[in-house]
Structures are given as structure tokens and as C-alpha cells.
Design a protein around this motif. Structure first.
Motif, mmCIF file in Angstrom:
data_model
loop_
_atom_site.group_PDB
_atom_site.id
_atom_site.type_symbol
_atom_site.label_atom_id
_atom_site.label_comp_id
_atom_site.label_asym_id
_atom_site.label_seq_id
_atom_site.Cartn_x
_atom_site.Cartn_y
_atom_site.Cartn_z
ATOM 1 N N UNK A 1 0.819 -1.212 0.000
ATOM 2 C CA UNK A 1 0.000 0.000 0.000
ATOM 3 C C UNK A 1 0.856 1.267 0.000
ATOM 4 N N UNK A 2 1.921 1.280 0.806
ATOM 5 C CA UNK A 2 2.772 2.462 0.929
ATOM 6 C C UNK A 2 3.879 2.509 -0.118
ATOM 7 N N UNK A 3 4.009 1.420 -0.915
ATOM 8 C CA UNK A 3 5.010 1.339 -1.992
ATOM 9 C C UNK A 3 6.430 1.508 -1.454
ATOM 10 N N UNK A 4 6.743 0.774 -0.395
ATOM 11 C CA UNK A 4 8.071 0.841 0.212
ATOM 12 C C UNK A 4 8.591 -0.575 0.436
ATOM 13 N N UNK A 5 9.908 -0.667 0.668
ATOM 14 C CA UNK A 5 10.530 -1.970 0.877
ATOM 15 C C UNK A 5 10.280 -2.463 2.296
ATOM 16 N N UNK A 6 10.557 -3.754 2.513
ATOM 17 C CA UNK A 6 10.385 -4.340 3.843
ATOM 18 C C UNK A 6 11.325 -3.676 4.849
ATOM 19 N N UNK A 7 12.566 -3.401 4.437
ATOM 20 C CA UNK A 7 13.533 -2.782 5.352
ATOM 21 C C UNK A 7 13.080 -1.378 5.757
ATOM 22 N N UNK A 8 12.501 -0.637 4.804
ATOM 23 C CA UNK A 8 12.002 0.705 5.125
ATOM 24 C C UNK A 8 10.835 0.621 6.106
ATOM 25 N N UNK A 9 9.933 -0.324 5.877
ATOM 26 C CA UNK A 9 8.796 -0.483 6.779
ATOM 27 C C UNK A 9 9.253 -0.942 8.165
ATOM 28 N N UNK A 10 10.269 -1.808 8.212
ATOM 29 C CA UNK A 10 10.808 -2.246 9.501
ATOM 30 C C UNK A 10 11.354 -1.057 10.290
ATOM 31 N N UNK A 11 12.041 -0.160 9.578
ATOM 32 C CA UNK A 11 12.578 1.026 10.247
ATOM 33 C C UNK A 11 11.446 1.941 10.718
ATOM 34 N N UNK A 12 10.405 2.064 9.906
ATOM 35 C CA UNK A 12 9.245 2.863 10.321
ATOM 36 C C UNK A 12 8.618 2.292 11.588
ATOM 37 N N UNK A 13 8.474 0.971 11.644
ATOM 38 C CA UNK A 13 7.864 0.339 12.812
ATOM 39 C C UNK A 13 8.746 0.497 14.043
ATOM 40 N N UNK A 14 10.051 0.444 13.851
ATOM 41 C CA UNK A 14 10.963 0.627 14.989
ATOM 42 C C UNK A 14 10.784 2.031 15.577
ATOM 43 N N UNK A 15 10.720 3.028 14.707
ATOM 44 C CA UNK A 15 10.546 4.404 15.164
ATOM 45 C C UNK A 15 9.179 4.603 15.819
ATOM 46 N N UNK A 16 8.179 3.985 15.237
ATOM 47 C CA UNK A 16 6.837 4.123 15.783
ATOM 48 C C UNK A 16 6.751 3.527 17.185
ATOM 49 N N UNK A 17 7.328 2.344 17.365
ATOM 50 C CA UNK A 17 7.308 1.710 18.694
ATOM 51 C C UNK A 17 8.042 2.576 19.715
ATOM 52 N N UNK A 18 9.118 3.204 19.274
ATOM 53 C CA UNK A 18 9.883 4.066 20.177
ATOM 54 C C UNK A 18 9.059 5.293 20.581
ATOM 55 N N UNK A 19 8.339 5.863 19.634
ATOM 56 C CA UNK A 19 7.512 7.037 19.921
ATOM 57 C C UNK A 19 6.388 6.730 20.905
ATOM 58 N N UNK A 20 5.894 5.486 20.872
ATOM 59 C CA UNK A 20 4.744 5.133 21.708
ATOM 60 C C UNK A 20 5.116 4.792 23.148
ATOM 61 N N UNK A 21 6.406 4.613 23.416
ATOM 62 C CA UNK A 21 6.797 4.181 24.766
ATOM 63 C C UNK A 21 6.392 5.188 25.834
#
Length: 692
Positions: A115-135
Motif C-alpha cells: 500500500x505504501x510502496x516501500x521496501x520491507x527494510x524501510x517499513x521495519x525502520x518505520x515500525x521501529x521508530x513508531x514503537x519508540x515514539x509510543x513508549x
């Protein structure tokens, strides 16, 4: 084309004046060198697509000049839909958190890659940042087989997180149908909470709270209600029974708004949610102070903050203290209430305020340890910027000359404080008398005002009045634009009229009365007021606040009082005021109930307590009594017990008792004087020590 390039094009498209590299560098947070490279690439793009290039105006900056036909063609070219473009990282993070928290479908990572037209590694980095923001919200994202990505945390924390996330991501949340006027981030929001839902909520706001105002308070309230409604409709409810037992003090208008929301969206059998939403929305209201503890803390903090900022900046803010204290008191009271549930406003003008009012911002920021000590929470930079606006407005009032050459009205949707700041800057810098600060919903009122032209922070259409669109904070580019605008419309210039404020004259005359006569002077005060009114002189009664020695009578000073406990002590110290009918029995009970509910917050300093309740709890007039305690009484305060001296204050408004509060704040900081008061033997000795 990069999103940044599109934003840069729009910046030039909608500006009628040159924009400097410095301004662009600050706004886009790029170095001047990188900004120049962006400009070169933009000009290349214009040439390739047969558009005029940016012109350099010597000493002023860059300007885009083209025909309306070319402008329409360029807008058509850069217009885009969120589904057709690759999003920036911030936009992806916003889409991810909203799809997980508000979406109706299960969310799987492999689907998001496509959907976002991005690679798995890019999405993994996005999820890492998102989890950090939610702490910091004590919320985490879990990946569960067959369920996909789900949020784990208290529902109250999740709702606050979503609201905070959107506020920090979206600079100016607006309800507009035109896609070209919606930012990509707003389009993302409308994917998960439809624009129609927001408009229904906004309509209810107009019907139950205010049809005309259009400010940050309204936008935040509408946004949070949309988030709450979507979560609730997705079967995510508050489970804690605490809300059902909590007594709410919400304003009538908020209760009407919430009830209308429940009726409009057919919500039934949700008393828990009704109480929750009513309470949270009421914390957004800067006009409301729901408890006695907020009332006194807001008073103390606002007075202390003014003193601190004046000492740090050497700007005489106390000359404008009445209006400044009132604005700060209302804002801080609302802030105290919001912080109970970790709800802080996002300020879209934060960076501009920091850049243009750096000295005041740093002075306010240096006071935050006092806030943190009282609130047990950290203030955000956004809230510090809001407090700075109040001081910046007073600074403009102090600097401006008292003569004006034009009359105007200001249209501002960023809130009353920001609109007032813009109006005071216009007065200070250009001798413009601003007759009113309105929202874009009140344009029709302009016809009834004797004004020459209109300044607005939002795009509007005005007939028969010259109009200039400005940013809320006046910067160098804006100054040039205003100067050019005034020059173009110089035919509207008016003769200046002298404005006189006779407050100081009135105060001086009262001082003379006190020195020259020992008789009661209330009647003379009233006669003097009549004389001033007859001569069309202005008296600002808010600046004529009585001193502590004017209010504290001998019969209200109790020496060496004995009390078995704190309840008996409050009852005894308040008795003189009750006897004079300054307060009612209900006021005494309200003071006791407040300590029962909120703890020993009235113990404001070492061995010092200030008993009080809200004006509507039974305060008939301004009054003060005090008692020294023979044997200290325990209130349960970890640091300041036992209480050896207690004041009882009856206040009927938010300003008449401010000099008394200042005196008590000085006493908090003077332990030696406090000890002297406790050991005094006579009323005369007590008065001499206290008043001196």
C-alpha cells in the motif's frame, strides 16, 4: 516530485511579496546552501515545464510572477492525491498509527508494504521508530498471528496518544472539502475519520457552544471528539469503573455538547463514556476552573511566573499585570486540569514563537521546574510557547505608542491570544488601531465596524475593504509587506487621537485621601468615581486592587488558637468572616470538603496554610482572616507540616485579591518573617511584622 518541492512551489504561489532565503531556510529547516540548491532545481523544473522562473528582487528575496492562467496550470500540475504518491516518513508513521488504532480492517505488515510502496527494510525502520515514539504513552504495538498489528495499553492512554500524535504531525487541522487545500497528513486523517463525521461534530459545536469562534480550542475539541467516537464505534471502550463514580464539574455548554453528540450518533447505555468525554473536553476549556485546588494553584503560579519573567528579562510586565495575570490564570487553570490525564495542546506556531520571542521563551522555560514541582508532570515546549504568547502580547502593549493612524480588524483562527498578539504588534509597529479580533466565521460583523482595512491569517474574501493576508507572527518579510500595503492605501490615514488612561491619577488621589483623613472614605471613593465618569476619564478597576493591610481587620486576627485537628482549625480561622457575613456556612464546608478530596494542597509553604474555596461556594465579598496556632496542626503535608499560621481568604472574582496573594507569596519565601509572626504576642505586633 518531492513533497518538499511541492510545498516550496505552494509557498511562492500564494505569496504576493518576495521571500528571503533566510525565511525559507528557517521554515523548511534546511541550511541556506541546501535551500539555494532546492531553488535551482525548482527553476530547472519550471523551465522544463514552460513556466516562468523565480525572480530575484535585490535585497528582498525571491518572487514568483506569472499569469493567472499559468498559476492554474501549475496548481493542476502539482495537485496530488495521497494514494498516488510515495509518502514521507512522517506521513507513513501517521498512516500506520491511524490504520492500527482507528482502521476497521486488520493491519498486516506485508499489506502495508504494498500500500505504501516501500521496501520491507524501510517499513521495519518505520515500525521501529513508531514503537519508540509510543513508549512515553505506555502503549505498545503487538504483532499477533491472524490478528495483525494491535495496540496494547489502557484505552485512556491510547486515545490520548492518538490525539497527541495527530496534533504533533499536523500543523493546522482544518475542515475543508477542497483536496488542493488539504495537506497530505489531513487526507490521511480523513481516510480513518471521515470529513463528514468531523463536520457533524463541528456543527454540534456551533449549535451548543459557539457558532462564531474558530480557534485552537474548537479544533482540538472537534479532533478529540472524532478520535473518541471512532474508537468507541470500533468497540474500544473505557473499562475502568472509576469514571462512573467520579463527580464531574463540567460546564453546562460542554454537557450540552456531549449530550448532542450522543443523540446525533445514537449512543446509548454508555454512562461511563459520557462522564469520560465530558471530563476530558472540559479540560480543554480555558474558561473553566473546576476545583478549588486548580483555582489557587493557577493564581499562585501565574503571579510567580510574572515576577520570574520580569526578573529574568528586565521588562516591566507588572505595568500590564492585570490583563496579563488574567490571561495566564485562565490558561494555567486549563493546563492544570489537562495534565491530570496527560493531555497537552500542540502549538502550530511553536518554532516561530521561539525564534521571534527567544528571550521571553527562555525566561518562561526557566520557570518550568516550578510547574513540574506542582504538577508532577513535564511541560511540553508547545505549552511553554502558549505561555510565551501572553507575555509577548503584553510586551507589544508596553512598547506601542498611544496614537494610531489607521483602523483595522484582525481575522485569526489560531485563537484569541494569538490574534491579540498580532493586533498588538500591528499597533506597536505601524500605529494601527485594531477594533476587533474575529474568526473567519464572523466576517459579516466587519460591515458594522468603522475600519479601513482587514488583516487576516487565513485566506478569506472581503468586499469593499482592502485585505492583507499575514502570518500570525510578524517577521521581517511581513513588515515589508505591511509597509507596502499601508503605502498603497495611504488615503485611509486618520488624524491621531490622544487616549488617556487615568488609572494612575485615580490611585494617586486615593493615596492622598488616605493620608489626609482618618474618616471612612468609601463614600468619597464613590464620589470621586462619579467625578471621573463625568469628565469622561477611564478607571481600570482591575489595577486598583486593595493591599493586605486594607482588608485584614484587627478583629480578624486570632492569636494562639488551639485546635484538635485541621478541620477545627479551618472552622476557627474562618469564624470572623462568617460573623461579618463575608462568607457563608457553605463556604466553610467547601474548604473542608476540598482538603478531604484533594489532600493538604492548601499548605502552600513551610508551616503556612491558605484556606479558601471557590467564589461560588459562598463568598459574599472580599475578606481575609488569619490565626497563629499555639501548637502546630498536622494537615498531612510531607514537607510543610505542622501548620503554625493559617489565612482564610474569601475572593469574589479573579483579580481583586491579587495584592493579597502577592503578599502571601512573599511570605512563603521569607521563613524568618514567618517565624517572627508565629511568635508575636499582640495584634499590633503581628500587624507591624506582617505589613512591613
Amino acid at each position: 516530485m518531492k513533497d518538499r518541492t511541492i510545498k516550496l512551489i505552494r509557498k511562492f504561489l500564494y505569496s504576493d511579496f518576495p521571500i528571503s532565503i533566510d525565511t525559507l531556510s528557517e521554515e523548511f529547516q534546511l541550511s541556506k546552501r541546501t535551500m539555494r540548491n532546492e531553488i535551482n532545481q525548482l527553476n530547472t523544473y519550471f523551465i522544463d515545464n514552460d513556466f516562468p522562473v523565480l525572480q530575484t528582487i535585490r535585497g528582498k528575496g525571491l518572487r514568483l510572477t506569472m499569469t493567472e492562467q499559468k498559476k492554474e496550470a501549475l496548481i493542476e500540475l502539482i495537485g496530488r492525491d495521497v494514494h498516488d504518491e510515495i509518502l514521507t516518513r512522517d506521513e507513513r508513521l501517521l498512516d500506520l498509527i491511524l490504520s492500527i488504532s482507528l482502521g476497521k480492517k486488520k493491519v498486516f505488515l506485508y499489506q502495508k508494504e504494498e500500500e505504501l510502496q516501500i521496501s520491507k527494510s524501510t517499513l521495519d525502520e518505520d515500525m521501529r521508530r513508531l514503537r519508540q515514539l509510543l513508549t512515553k504513552y505506555t502503549v505498545e504495538i503487538l504483532s499477533i498471528p491472524k490478528q495483525g498489528l494491535v495496540l496494547n495499553g489502557k484505552e485512556r492512554s491510547i486515545r490520548t496518544m492518538i490525539y497527541s500524535f495527530i496534533n504533533k504531525m499536523v500543523d493546522n487541522f482544518t475542515l475543508t472539502d477542497e483536496i488542493k487545500n488539504q495537506s497530505v497528513k489531513q487526507q490521511i486523517i480523513f481516510k480513518y475519520i471521515s470529513l463528514e463525521v468531523f463536520k457533524k461534530i463541528d456543527q454540534i459545536y456551533g449549535e451548543s457552544i459557539s457558532a462564531s469562534e474558530d480557534n485552537l480550542y474548537r479544533k482540538n475539541l472537534v479532533l478529540f471528539t472524532g478520535i473518541w467516537l471512532t474508537r468507541f464505534q470500533n468497540k474500544q471502550s473505557i473499562q475502568s469503573p472509576d469514571w462512573s463514580h467520579k463527580e464531574t464539574h463540567a460546564s453546562q455548554e460542554i454537557q450540552e455538547f456531549v449530550q448532542a453528540i450522543f443523540d446525533k450518533f445514537s449512543i446509548q447505555d454508555a454512562a461511563n463514556e459520557y462522564k469520560y468525554l465530558t471530563f476530558i473536553l472540559d479540560t480543554f476549556n480555558p474558561k473553566n476552573m473546576s476545583t478549588s485546588i486548580e483555582w489557587v494553584q493557577a493564581q499562585l503560579l501565574s503571579i510567580q511566573l510574572i515576577q520570574h519573567v520580569e526578573n529574568e528579562t528586565h521588562i516591566p510586565f507588572t505595568k500590564k499585570e492585570a490583563d496579563l495575570q488574567e490571561g495566564l490564570y485562565q490558561h494555567i487553570g486549563s493546563l492544570l486540569s489537562r495534565l491530570r490525564y496527560d493531555v497537552q495542546f500542540a502549538n502550530p506556531l511553536k518554532e516561530t514563537i521561539k525564534a521571534n520571542y527567544d528571550t521571553i521563551y527562555r525566561a518562561v522555560e526557566s520557570f518550568t521546574p516550578e510547574f513540574n514541582k506542582v504538577l508532577k508532570k513535564q511541560l511540553t515546549e508547545d505549552e511553554i510557547a502558549f505561555l510565551t504568547i501572553h507575555f509577548s502580547t503584553s510586551l507589544s502593549e508596553l512598547n506601542q505608542e498611544l496614537t494610531y493612524f489607521y483602523r483595522a480588524v484582525v481575522i485569526c483562527n489560531h485563537g484569541l491570544a494569538t490574534g491579540k498578539l498580532l493586533s498588538e504588534n500591528l499597533k506597536e509597529l505601524f500605529h494601527i488601531e485594531v477594533l476587533a479580533v474575529l474568526s473567519s466565521r464572523e466576517i459579516e460583523l466587519i460591515k458594522k465596524l468603522d475600519v479601513d482595512f482587514v488583516f487576516s491569517t487565513v485566506s478569506i474574501e472581503i468586499k469593499n475593504k482592502p485585505l492583507l493576508i499575514l502570518e500570525p507572527i510578524i517577521k521581517e518579510d511581513s513588515k515589508e509587506a505591511i509597509a507596502a500595503f499601508l503605502s498603497q492605501h495611504s488615503q485611509y490615514r486618520r488624524l491621531s487621537n490622544e487616549h488617556r488612561d487615568s488609572t494612575q491619577l485615580f490611585s494617586d488621589i486615593l493615596t492622598l485621601f488616605d493620608k489626609k483623613t482618618s474618616q471612612k472614605v468609601e463614600c468619597q471613593y464613590q464620589e470621586l468615581e462619579k467625578i471621573f465618569r463625568k469628565n469622561h476619564l477611564t478607571i481600570n478597576k482591575r489595577e486598583l486592587q486593595p493591599m493586605i493591610q486594607d482588608v485584614l481587620k484587627d478583629e480578624n486576627i486570632l492569636m494562639n488558637v488551639e485546635a484538635k485537628n485541621w478541620k477545627e482549625l479551618i472552622t476557627k480561622v474562618s469564624h470572623p468572616l462568617l460573623k461579618e457575613r463575608i462568607i457563608t456556612e457553605n463556604y466553610i464546608q467547601a474548604m473542608i470538603d476540598s482538603v478531604d478530596e484533594y489532600g493538604p494542597y492548601i499548605v502552600i509553604g513551610k508551616h503556612l496554610a491558605l484556606a479558601h474555596a471557590r467564589p461560588e461556594d459562598g463568598a459574599n465579598s472580599l475578606g481575609l482572616s488569619v490565626a497563629t496556632v499555639k501548637s502546630g496542626v498536622e494537615f498531612g503535608h510531607e514537607e510543610n507540616d505542622p501548620v503554625k499560621i493559617i489565612f482564610c481568604l474569601s475572593a469574589v472574582d479573579s483579580f481583586s485579591h491579587l495584592n493579597i496573594m502577592r503578599h502571601l507569596i512573599d511570605l512563603i519565601n521569607d521563613e524568618e518573617k514567618l517565624n517572627q509572626l508565629v511568635t508575636t504576642k499582640t495584634i499590633d505586633e503581628f500587624k507591624q511584622t506582617l505589613f512591613n
